[in-house]
Design an enzyme around this catalytic site. Sequence first.
Site, PDB file in Angstrom:
ATOM      1  N   ASP A  72       0.852  -1.181   0.000  1.00  0.00           N
ATOM      2  CA  ASP A  72       0.000   0.000   0.000  1.00  0.00           C
ATOM      3  C   ASP A  72       0.892   1.237   0.000  1.00  0.00           C
ATOM      4  O   ASP A  72       2.102   1.138   0.161  1.00  0.00           O
ATOM      5  CB  ASP A  72      -0.939   0.009   1.214  1.00  0.00           C
ATOM      6  CG  ASP A  72      -0.227  -0.445   2.464  1.00  0.00           C
ATOM      7  OD1 ASP A  72       0.970  -0.104   2.607  1.00  0.00           O
ATOM      8  OD2 ASP A  72      -0.837  -1.136   3.287  1.00  0.00           O
ATOM      9  N   ASP A  74       1.553   5.070   1.555  1.00  0.00           N
ATOM     10  CA  ASP A  74       1.247   6.047   2.595  1.00  0.00           C
ATOM     11  C   ASP A  74       1.856   7.386   2.198  1.00  0.00           C
ATOM     12  O   ASP A  74       2.892   7.434   1.533  1.00  0.00           O
ATOM     13  CB  ASP A  74       1.858   5.620   3.935  1.00  0.00           C
ATOM     14  CG  ASP A  74       1.313   4.279   4.401  1.00  0.00           C
ATOM     15  OD1 ASP A  74       0.177   3.948   4.020  1.00  0.00           O
ATOM     16  OD2 ASP A  74       2.014   3.571   5.131  1.00  0.00           O
ATOM     17  N   ASP A 149      11.570   3.788  12.439  1.00  0.00           N
ATOM     18  CA  ASP A 149      12.422   2.768  13.048  1.00  0.00           C
ATOM     19  C   ASP A 149      13.781   2.593  12.367  1.00  0.00           C
ATOM     20  O   ASP A 149      14.823   2.868  12.944  1.00  0.00           O
ATOM     21  CB  ASP A 149      11.672   1.433  13.202  1.00  0.00           C
ATOM     22  CG  ASP A 149      10.870   1.022  11.976  1.00  0.00           C
ATOM     23  OD1 ASP A 149      11.022   1.659  10.917  1.00  0.00           O
ATOM     24  OD2 ASP A 149      10.099   0.046  12.073  1.00  0.00           O
TER      25      ASP A 149
END
Length: 454
Positions: A72, A74, A149
């Site tokens: 997907d 973002d 992260d």
Amino acid sequence: MLPDTIKNFVARLFAGGRRGPERLSVDKHGIDRRQVSRHAIKVCEVLRQHGFEAYIVGGAVRDLIVGLQPKDFDVATNATPEQVKPLFRRARIIGRRFRLVHVVFGPEIIETSTFRAASSPNGEHTDEHGRILRDNEFGTHEEDAARRDFTLNALYYDPLTEEVIDFHRGVSDLQKRVVRMIGDPVQRYREDPVRMLRAVRFASKLSATIEPGTLEPIQRLAPLIENVPASRLFDETLKLLTCGHAMDCLRMLREVGLHHDLMPLLDVVFNVPDGEEFVDLGLARTDLRVRSGKPVSPSFLFAALLWKLVYQRWQALAAEGGHPTQTLLEAADSVLDEQSRKIAIQRRFIADIREIWFMQARFERVNAKAIWRMMEQPRFRAAVDFLQLRAEAREVDSVMAQWWMDLANAEPDERVPMIEAYQASQRDRAPAVRKRRRRKPRRKPQDVAGSTTE
Ligand code: ATP
Ligand code: MG
């Protein structure tokens, strides 16, 4: 006097994390714009037209650079959710803790979030182990990159200039296939222990290594996983199992010390007789499906992971003389209870997993009426797939498993003759079976002779 360019260079060299981002052009990152979702591009364009910054971010950029198809897309922007929403015809603000906007284009949703800042460590928003409980502060672009992260997850693609904005040398790490934590790994794992599982997932998925400094603290900090809410652990476990490299992930989790009681599923996989082989077979199918873009059912996955433990208990209970279906249910419930305490397997999945298992006891002993009833069950197809898996693992007869698969694949009008033929074959077999069963206790001499002909 040093010329300005050299001064700037030296300043940047010593500024560490505060060095400005690199802007990499197509020849450096290789993203083919045609592979980018046109809806994600549209969201960026609209936001830009209204004076905001907007980039495609995270997993999609990472996957595009290494030539994988993103799951997907973002978008990250400096516009607040309230500023984003009115710019699109179909958009809704979601989330309570951290609000973001879902911009909807038919079946595709572009998740659009506002740049966020990391909460300060040891602050009021962390628990006693340093785990972040709240991280809902808006921030700058740079802060947004720093709170992500790994370096390879902190990349921003600008579809208008086709540049990748890279604050942490993520493109270079990605090209070298290195998973490297941004900032101090120990602190970042304490903030969110799930990052340990994520390190393993990305390393497996990208055939990468975990950078030594990022790897080293994992074994020591592994117990922190216990503080993670069970529902979050379930979500991450599911991502791990559906990343297309599930078995690699499980093996790596064991290697880095993220197993034992922390991940109870792994104990099942590696400590139950034949557990590893069965799970290997099950996950190989799942991985294939994921890699060819087909959906996978979480219930099927968990059913496969836990099956050998259920099977072991089922056989033990049945050996004590219990009824096959009753003992199977007993075994299933005891395993599900134990597992749910650690990772909260959601209720709807639990119901499906039970149904898949429960039907296993019925495949071998049914009459025509029961077959029709079984076919009406919503999880019939999954249960038949599961039976195939068991046949592959040599746990059940493969001819029988294939018959059920053929039945599941048959057109409705082909089913009646199939079931009739099956019934006839059962009738042929049935008297012999019944005779043997009834005669044995009576110990008639001719039966003893008959049984030797088997
Ligand atoms: P996938 O392809 O599996 O969706 P992803 O990288 O997109 O991988 P997501 O969980 O969708 O993973 O998260 C999107 C982005 O949000 C990540 O790329 C990363 O930048 C950031 N992110 C997600 N989880 C964390 C976390 N626990 N700590 C810091 N940053 C995170
Ligand atoms: Mg993602």
